[in-house]
Design a protein around this motif. Structure first.
Motif, PDB file in Angstrom:
ATOM      1  N   LEU A 139       7.847  -4.260   0.547  1.00 24.72           N
ATOM      2  CA  LEU A 139       7.218  -3.517   1.641  1.00 24.72           C
ATOM      3  C   LEU A 139       8.019  -2.263   1.992  1.00 24.72           C
ATOM      4  N   LEU A 140       9.343  -2.392   1.984  1.00 19.30           N
ATOM      5  CA  LEU A 140      10.139  -1.211   2.318  1.00 19.30           C
ATOM      6  C   LEU A 140      10.099  -0.203   1.178  1.00 19.30           C
ATOM      7  N   ASP A 141       9.972  -0.675  -0.052  1.00 18.64           N
ATOM      8  CA  ASP A 141       9.815   0.254  -1.178  1.00 18.64           C
ATOM      9  C   ASP A 141       8.502   1.026  -1.045  1.00 18.64           C
ATOM     10  N   ALA A 142       7.422   0.303  -0.736  1.00 18.08           N
ATOM     11  CA  ALA A 142       6.118   0.963  -0.578  1.00 18.08           C
ATOM     12  C   ALA A 142       6.159   1.935   0.593  1.00 18.08           C
ATOM     13  N   PHE A 143       6.836   1.520   1.670  1.00 19.59           N
ATOM     14  CA  PHE A 143       6.968   2.380   2.846  1.00 19.59           C
ATOM     15  C   PHE A 143       7.707   3.668   2.493  1.00 19.59           C
ATOM     16  N   THR A 144       8.783   3.525   1.701  1.00 19.15           N
ATOM     17  CA  THR A 144       9.581   4.688   1.292  1.00 19.15           C
ATOM     18  C   THR A 144       8.748   5.635   0.425  1.00 19.15           C
ATOM     19  N   MET A 145       7.980   5.051  -0.511  1.00 21.57           N
ATOM     20  CA  MET A 145       7.127   5.888  -1.374  1.00 21.57           C
ATOM     21  C   MET A 145       6.120   6.645  -0.523  1.00 21.57           C
ATOM     22  N   ARG A 146       5.484   5.925   0.419  1.00 25.20           N
ATOM     23  CA  ARG A 146       4.438   6.528   1.215  1.00 25.20           C
ATOM     24  C   ARG A 146       5.000   7.654   2.079  1.00 25.20           C
ATOM     25  N   ARG A 147       6.199   7.441   2.619  1.00 22.95           N
ATOM     26  CA  ARG A 147       6.805   8.480   3.457  1.00 22.95           C
ATOM     27  C   ARG A 147       7.178   9.710   2.650  1.00 22.95           C
ATOM     28  N   ARG A 148       7.712   9.500   1.432  1.00 20.81           N
ATOM     29  CA  ARG A 148       8.046  10.661   0.595  1.00 20.81           C
ATOM     30  C   ARG A 148       6.779  11.434   0.245  1.00 20.81           C
ATOM     31  N   LEU A 149       5.683  10.702   0.034  1.00 17.22           N
ATOM     32  CA  LEU A 149       4.434  11.353  -0.376  1.00 17.22           C
ATOM     33  C   LEU A 149       3.761  12.075   0.782  1.00 17.22           C
ATOM     34  N   HIS A 150       3.653  11.393   1.917  1.00 19.89           N
ATOM     35  CA  HIS A 150       2.799  11.907   2.989  1.00 19.89           C
ATOM     36  C   HIS A 150       3.562  12.329   4.233  1.00 19.89           C
ATOM     37  N   GLY A 151       4.856  12.061   4.306  1.00 19.16           N
ATOM     38  CA  GLY A 151       5.639  12.470   5.465  1.00 19.16           C
ATOM     39  C   GLY A 151       5.078  11.903   6.760  1.00 19.16           C
ATOM     40  N   ALA A 152       4.955  12.770   7.754  1.00 21.29           N
ATOM     41  CA  ALA A 152       4.530  12.316   9.077  1.00 21.29           C
ATOM     42  C   ALA A 152       3.073  11.860   9.097  1.00 21.29           C
ATOM     43  N   ALA A 153       2.316  12.216   8.053  1.00 16.26           N
ATOM     44  CA  ALA A 153       0.891  11.849   8.032  1.00 16.26           C
ATOM     45  C   ALA A 153       0.654  10.562   7.254  1.00 16.26           C
ATOM     46  N   SER A 154       1.663   9.676   7.204  1.00 15.61           N
ATOM     47  CA  SER A 154       1.564   8.482   6.355  1.00 15.61           C
ATOM     48  C   SER A 154       0.622   7.406   6.888  1.00 15.61           C
ATOM     49  N   ARG A 155       0.456   7.359   8.213  1.00 16.77           N
ATOM     50  CA  ARG A 155      -0.281   6.239   8.803  1.00 16.77           C
ATOM     51  C   ARG A 155      -1.663   6.087   8.178  1.00 16.77           C
ATOM     52  N   GLY A 156      -2.003   4.829   7.862  1.00 13.37           N
ATOM     53  CA  GLY A 156      -3.336   4.536   7.335  1.00 13.37           C
ATOM     54  C   GLY A 156      -3.500   4.780   5.845  1.00 13.37           C
ATOM     55  N   LYS A 157      -2.499   5.423   5.218  1.00 12.52           N
ATOM     56  CA  LYS A 157      -2.662   5.772   3.799  1.00 12.52           C
ATOM     57  C   LYS A 157      -2.250   4.614   2.885  1.00 12.52           C
ATOM     58  N   SER A 158      -2.878   4.591   1.690  1.00 13.85           N
ATOM     59  CA  SER A 158      -2.481   3.617   0.674  1.00 13.85           C
ATOM     60  C   SER A 158      -1.626   4.343  -0.358  1.00 13.85           C
ATOM     61  N   LEU A 159      -1.432   3.728  -1.505  1.00 12.11           N
ATOM     62  CA  LEU A 159      -0.683   4.390  -2.581  1.00 12.11           C
ATOM     63  C   LEU A 159      -1.605   4.642  -3.771  1.00 12.11           C
ATOM     64  N   ASP A 160      -2.889   4.859  -3.496  1.00 11.64           N
ATOM     65  CA  ASP A 160      -3.859   5.057  -4.572  1.00 11.64           C
ATOM     66  C   ASP A 160      -3.424   6.172  -5.511  1.00 11.64           C
ATOM     67  N   GLY A 161      -3.461   5.889  -6.804  1.00 16.58           N
ATOM     68  CA  GLY A 161      -3.206   6.913  -7.808  1.00 16.58           C
ATOM     69  C   GLY A 161      -1.747   7.108  -8.165  1.00 16.58           C
ATOM     70  N   LEU A 162      -0.828   6.487  -7.402  1.00 21.42           N
ATOM     71  CA  LEU A 162       0.595   6.652  -7.676  1.00 21.42           C
ATOM     72  C   LEU A 162       0.964   5.877  -8.953  1.00 21.42           C
ATOM     73  N   THR A 163       1.811   6.479  -9.793  1.00 20.55           N
ATOM     74  CA  THR A 163       2.275   5.754 -10.981  1.00 20.55           C
ATOM     75  C   THR A 163       3.743   5.380 -10.800  1.00 20.55           C
ATOM     76  N   VAL A 164       4.014   4.103 -10.956  1.00 17.23           N
ATOM     77  CA  VAL A 164       5.353   3.566 -10.717  1.00 17.23           C
ATOM     78  C   VAL A 164       5.842   2.872 -11.976  1.00 17.23           C
ATOM     79  N   THR A 165       7.033   3.246 -12.430  1.00 17.10           N
ATOM     80  CA  THR A 165       7.643   2.581 -13.580  1.00 17.10           C
ATOM     81  C   THR A 165       8.836   1.769 -13.089  1.00 17.10           C
ATOM     82  N   ILE A 166       8.812   0.479 -13.378  1.00 12.61           N
ATOM     83  CA  ILE A 166       9.910  -0.409 -12.974  1.00 12.61           C
ATOM     84  C   ILE A 166      10.690  -0.782 -14.224  1.00 12.61           C
ATOM     85  N   VAL A 167      12.008  -0.552 -14.192  1.00 11.95           N
ATOM     86  CA  VAL A 167      12.828  -0.670 -15.393  1.00 11.95           C
ATOM     87  C   VAL A 167      13.928  -1.700 -15.191  1.00 11.95           C
ATOM     88  N   GLY A 168      14.090  -2.586 -16.171  1.00 14.67           N
ATOM     89  CA  GLY A 168      15.252  -3.470 -16.140  1.00 14.67           C
ATOM     90  C   GLY A 168      14.887  -4.925 -16.284  1.00 14.67           C
TER      91      GLY A 168
END
Lengths: 315, 176
Positions: A139-168
């Motif tokens: 949840l905090l990872d998703a929150f961090t992604m959303r804040r970097r993407l949308h800044g102060a306008a994050s409320r209500g937004k999803s992460l539609d279309g974001l590409t995430v690569t998890i390594v390890g």
């Protein structure tokens, strides 16, 4: 929502609500009085059977900022080291009047057992169980992604279309599992990269694409690269020849870092093995969200504690 | 259930204009004034009052939002409430006169929560309260300084404030 055991059972609306409440909680950290009276009189118990610094401290700060009373209970130096069972420990905590139990345990499913066994009525928050899940981290990872993407306008937004690569080390990673389910729910596309020995056997049933080559994944221009810690404590077999080879093939070094876009987020749940899965330059670059992740952890955990402990009905 | 309209759009505008003038009068001008709306409809009203203040005395219409959810005394025993945004204008509230704005004043408990919330943001010189409708039935020693309309009601009646920004229509009704 009664317990938080897994990100897999969170609906999209629930997940977005948690992130939105976390936005409000984040504002509290910038105020003159960094405390809310909301959970006054509630008792939260940190029940940690495994070592942890940031998760335990983060939950502790979150509970205290909401005015709850918090007791730390770690397996070392407690009755658990004298052989007490989980059931007896849980009932002891229930007897002293815990309203929420934050549990970290080496066995997958321990929080589930605690929540469903009927031993206690407290809300159960999974703070990492074995190789199963670590929902507040996702949840905090998703929150961090959303804040970097949308800044102060994050409320209500999803992460539609974001590409995430998890390594390890996907095989042993509860962080990866929680992230995969949550990111899928929030609309992101997840790609996993790992040595063949560190991919789970049932990977084909996950909502992801999986590969072995980090260079291919870097060239695919992801929005987020999340490096996982090589967990020495779980490396009971030879999953890769040696640390240097792992670092060369699956580490985020300076050369791979240079090929990423300037705004690609580099994430790591911590603690980092600098020079192994992530180079010092990558960890300290402006792309790195590592410290934001730690700060956001408190906000997200405040949100979860608030949603679980206030009110009487469903989320 | 019957609904009776008690305030028309023009009545609401007149009330807010009068309240704005009263605020400036009691504050002896627009210096050090901050208007804080309480979500949801208080915020819309605060922005309207801010715009009117700005038109009378430029620079006096500093508007913010103050969410009181986390300070309520009725969180237990009710479905979980989602908090709303809090936004304090730059410069903070220390030493200012804060005017809290809400749509309906009823038990006074929301305002009690707002006073507690305000205390965690700083120390205003004075706090005033402006409401569009005062319907009585106070449970705490709290009163409004600026009132759009006093509406004596019985406890089983319901006051509904609808505002264009939020509801698409503009009216205040009593439902019984």
């Amino acid at each position: 929502m009664r317990h938080l055991l897994s990100t897999r059972d969170l609906s999209r609306d629930e997940a977005i609500q948690i992130l939105d409440v976390a936005e409000d909680m984040a504002d509290v950290a910038n105020r003159e009085v960094k405390k809310l009276p909301t959970l006054r009189g509630k008792t939260v118990i940190n029940l940690f059977f495994e070592d942890s610094t940031r998760t335990r401290t983060s939950f502790e700060l979150a509970a205290k900022r909401l005015s709850a009373d918090l007791v730390n209970f770690s397996a070392k130096g407690s009755s658990v080291s004298k052989g007490e069972s989980l059931k007896d420990t849980a009932q002891t905590l229930a007897a002293v009047g815990a309203d929420a139990v934050v549990i970290r345990h080496a066995s997958s499913g321990a929080p589930q057992t605690l929540a469903t066994s009927g031993w206690i009525d407290a809300a159960v928050l999974n703070a990492g169980d074995g190789t199963h899940e670590h929902p507040t981290q996702a949840l905090l990872d998703a929150f961090t992604m959303r804040r970097r993407l949308h800044g102060a306008a994050s409320r209500g937004k999803s992460l539609d279309g974001l590409t995430v690569t998890i390594v390890g080390d996907i095989l042993h990673s509860r962080v990866a599992r929680s992230n995969v389910w949550l990111l899928d729910t929030l609309g992101a596309t997840v790609r996993l990269v790992a040595p063949a020995t560190l991919l789970p056997a049932d990977i084909s049933t996950w909502p992801v694409t999986a590969g072995f080559d980090l260079d291919d994944a870097v060239d695919a221009d992801p929005d987020v690269v999340m490096m996982l810690r090589i967990q020495a404590e779980r490396m009971h077999a030879a999953f890769f020849p040696n640390a240097r080879e792992y670092s060369r093939q699956w580490g985020l070094g300076d050369e791979r870092l240079a090929r990423l876009r300037p705004d690609t987020m580099v994430m790591h749940p911590g603690p980092m093995n600098r020079g192994l899965e992530i180079s010092a330059n990558a960890a300290d670059s402006s792309r790195s969200t590592v410290l934001e992740q730690v700060a956001n952890g408190v906000s997200v955990r405040m949100a979860v504690l608030y949603l679980l402990l206030s009110g009487s009905a469903e989320l | 259930m019957t609904a009776r309209t008690v305030l028309q759009p023009a009545d609401i505008t007149r009330a807010l204009t009068r309240i704005s003038h009263e605020i400036l009068e009691s504050n002896r001008g627009g210096e050090n004034l901050i208007i804080l709306g309480i979500p949801t409809r208080g915020v819309a009203l605060a922005h309207r009052i801010g715009a009117i203040l700005e038109s009378i005395e430029p620079g006096s219409g500093r508007v913010g939002e103050l969410d009181v959810t986390m300070y309520r005394d009725d969180l237990a025993g009710q479905p979980t409430r989602a908090p709303a945004r809090t936004h304090i204008p730059a410069g903070g509230i220390d030493g200012t006169t804060v005017v809290l704005v809400d749509d309906v004043l009823y038990s006074g408990r929301t305002i009690r929560a707002a006073l507690d919330a305000l205390g965690d943001h700083g120390r205003p010189r004075a706090v005033r309260l402006a409401v569009l409708v005062d319907r009585g039935h106070r449970e705490l020693p709290i009163r409004a300084d600026f009132v759009g309309k006093n509406l004596p009601t019985s406890a089983d009646e319901r006051i509904r404030v609808r505002l264009t920004e939020i509801d698409g229509i503009e009216e205040v009704t009593i439902e019984s």
